[in-house]
Scaffold this motif. Sequence first.
Motif, short mmCIF file in Angstrom:
data_model
loop_
_atom_site.label_atom_id
_atom_site.label_comp_id
_atom_site.label_asym_id
_atom_site.label_seq_id
_atom_site.Cartn_x
_atom_site.Cartn_y
_atom_site.Cartn_z
N THR A 1 0.83 -1.20 0.00
CA THR A 1 0.00 0.00 0.00
C THR A 1 0.87 1.25 0.00
OG1 THR A 1 -1.71 -1.19 1.24
CG2 THR A 1 -1.85 1.22 1.22
N TYR A 2 1.89 1.22 0.85
CA TYR A 2 2.79 2.37 0.92
C TYR A 2 3.47 2.62 -0.42
CZ TYR A 2 6.03 5.66 3.08
OH TYR A 2 6.72 6.79 3.41
N LEU A 3 3.95 1.53 -1.01
CA LEU A 3 4.61 1.67 -2.31
C LEU A 3 3.64 2.17 -3.37
CD1 LEU A 3 6.83 -1.54 -2.24
CD2 LEU A 3 7.64 0.83 -2.21
N GLY A 4 2.40 1.71 -3.27
CA GLY A 4 1.38 2.15 -4.22
C GLY A 4 1.11 3.65 -4.10
N LYS A 5 1.16 4.12 -2.88
CA LYS A 5 0.89 5.54 -2.66
C LYS A 5 2.08 6.42 -3.06
CE LYS A 5 -1.44 6.56 1.29
NZ LYS A 5 -1.77 6.39 2.74
N VAL B 1 11.63 3.51 -2.83
CA VAL B 1 11.32 3.80 -1.43
C VAL B 1 12.19 2.92 -0.55
CG1 VAL B 1 9.53 3.68 0.34
CG2 VAL B 1 8.93 4.39 -1.98
N LEU B 2 12.72 3.50 0.50
CA LEU B 2 13.60 2.74 1.41
C LEU B 2 12.81 1.78 2.31
CD1 LEU B 2 16.05 5.50 2.70
CD2 LEU B 2 16.32 3.92 0.79
N ILE B 3 13.42 0.62 2.59
CA ILE B 3 12.85 -0.29 3.58
C ILE B 3 12.61 0.46 4.88
CG2 ILE B 3 13.30 -2.27 5.05
CD1 ILE B 3 15.07 -3.43 2.96
N MET C 1 6.37 -9.12 -7.70
CA MET C 1 5.49 -7.97 -7.47
C MET C 1 6.28 -6.67 -7.31
SD MET C 1 2.69 -9.52 -4.82
CE MET C 1 2.71 -11.31 -4.65
N LEU C 2 7.50 -6.81 -6.80
CA LEU C 2 8.31 -5.62 -6.58
C LEU C 2 9.60 -5.68 -7.38
CD1 LEU C 2 8.14 -5.23 -2.68
CD2 LEU C 2 6.65 -4.25 -4.42
N GLY C 3 10.14 -4.49 -7.63
CA GLY C 3 11.48 -4.40 -8.16
C GLY C 3 12.33 -3.69 -7.13
N TYR D 1 10.30 -0.66 -5.36
CA TYR D 1 9.20 0.01 -6.09
C TYR D 1 8.26 -1.05 -6.66
CZ TYR D 1 12.59 -1.17 -9.73
OH TYR D 1 13.49 -1.84 -10.52
N LEU D 2 7.04 -0.64 -6.88
CA LEU D 2 6.04 -1.55 -7.47
C LEU D 2 6.40 -1.82 -8.92
CD1 LEU D 2 2.41 -0.51 -6.49
CD2 LEU D 2 3.68 -2.54 -5.82
N ILE D 3 6.30 -3.07 -9.30
CA ILE D 3 6.68 -3.44 -10.66
C ILE D 3 5.44 -3.78 -11.48
CG2 ILE D 3 6.92 -5.92 -10.47
CD1 ILE D 3 9.62 -5.78 -11.68
N LYS D 4 4.29 -3.81 -10.77
CA LYS D 4 3.02 -4.13 -11.44
C LYS D 4 1.99 -3.07 -11.14
CE LYS D 4 2.85 -9.14 -11.78
NZ LYS D 4 2.02 -10.30 -11.45
#
Lengths: 138, 138
Positions: free
Chosen positions: A14-18, A25-27, A53-55, A65-68
């Motif tokens: 969700t955070y990455l999506g936003k 985005v950092l861990i 799902m992530l890159g 980051y979101l890859i999808k």
Amino acid sequence: MLSKKTKYALHALTYLGKHKDQKTVLIQEIAEEHGISHKFLENILLELKKAGMLGSKKGKGGGYYLIKEPKDIPLSKVIRLLDGPIAMLPCVSLNYYEPCDECKNEAVCGINRVMIQVRDETLKILENKSLEDILKEE
Amino acid sequence: MLSKKTKYALHALTYLGKHKDQKTVLIQEIAEEHGISHKFLENILLELKKAGMLGSKKGKGGGYYLIKEPKDIPLSKVIRLLDGPIAMLPCVSLNYYEPCDECKNEAVCGINRVMIQVRDETLKILENKSLEDILKEE
DNA sequence: ACAAACCCTATTTAATTTATAGGGTTTGTT
DNA sequence: AACAAACCCTATAAATTAAATAGGGTTTGT
């Protein structure tokens, strides 16, 4: 109930999506935002990455980051990855099938039959809800 | 996945449903039929009894029997009794509500919103499937 | 009176989940 | 080229929960 792993995964996604306008985005940033241990979250993000799902980008200035597209990340996929089977019994699991050891004869087990129906209907729900639905609510 | 407690409970209820012409059925008989420890099953039957699904008769010649019509024993009730919440998150549970500790603000949590929808749809399924459905399949 | 069978609570064991530890590898910056 | 930031990977420990066991108590038909 969902495990913490899955809950953390959903929060991270969700955070990455936003923040998908940013490159990465950092861990640490996600961990602090939700009070999760950095290392624990790291393992989870790794799994999400392996699952496609992530890159991520290594080195200074890196991150995840979101890859999808959020609509292409169904809840069923996240739950299966971190928590395992969605079915209520091993003997009706599509992805993690195992015979039930207290069941004498699966072929004539009414519990099995009913749980197959429950599984099918539950899957319909979880395959139709995606990260996009979560993001739309925030 | 359902706990063994719940699985054993479903097997016991099914067995009792198939033998509801008899006055009572022995714990031992059900335990042997499904390879369950007598004592473990005893605890489970006790819980089912306290929840009003079973009756029992003490003393020689005693045992357990169904006290309700199979159609009036929904899966949701059995699962909630032995396994606890049906919801995927504590913060959306109707019967076992608790705030999620990694959630900063439940009022604006998209995960919460979506899981409420999932819960409602899942409940529809589990409230509409009953012991009768299991018995019909055997 | 006796034994069969349910009733009740507490403890122990096993399994799973959650978290930690510790280093390895890649990469941007100086 | 050195350095530090940040992801990558595996193994182990701690905490929690689930599963099973233990041991006696109470009721009741014969």
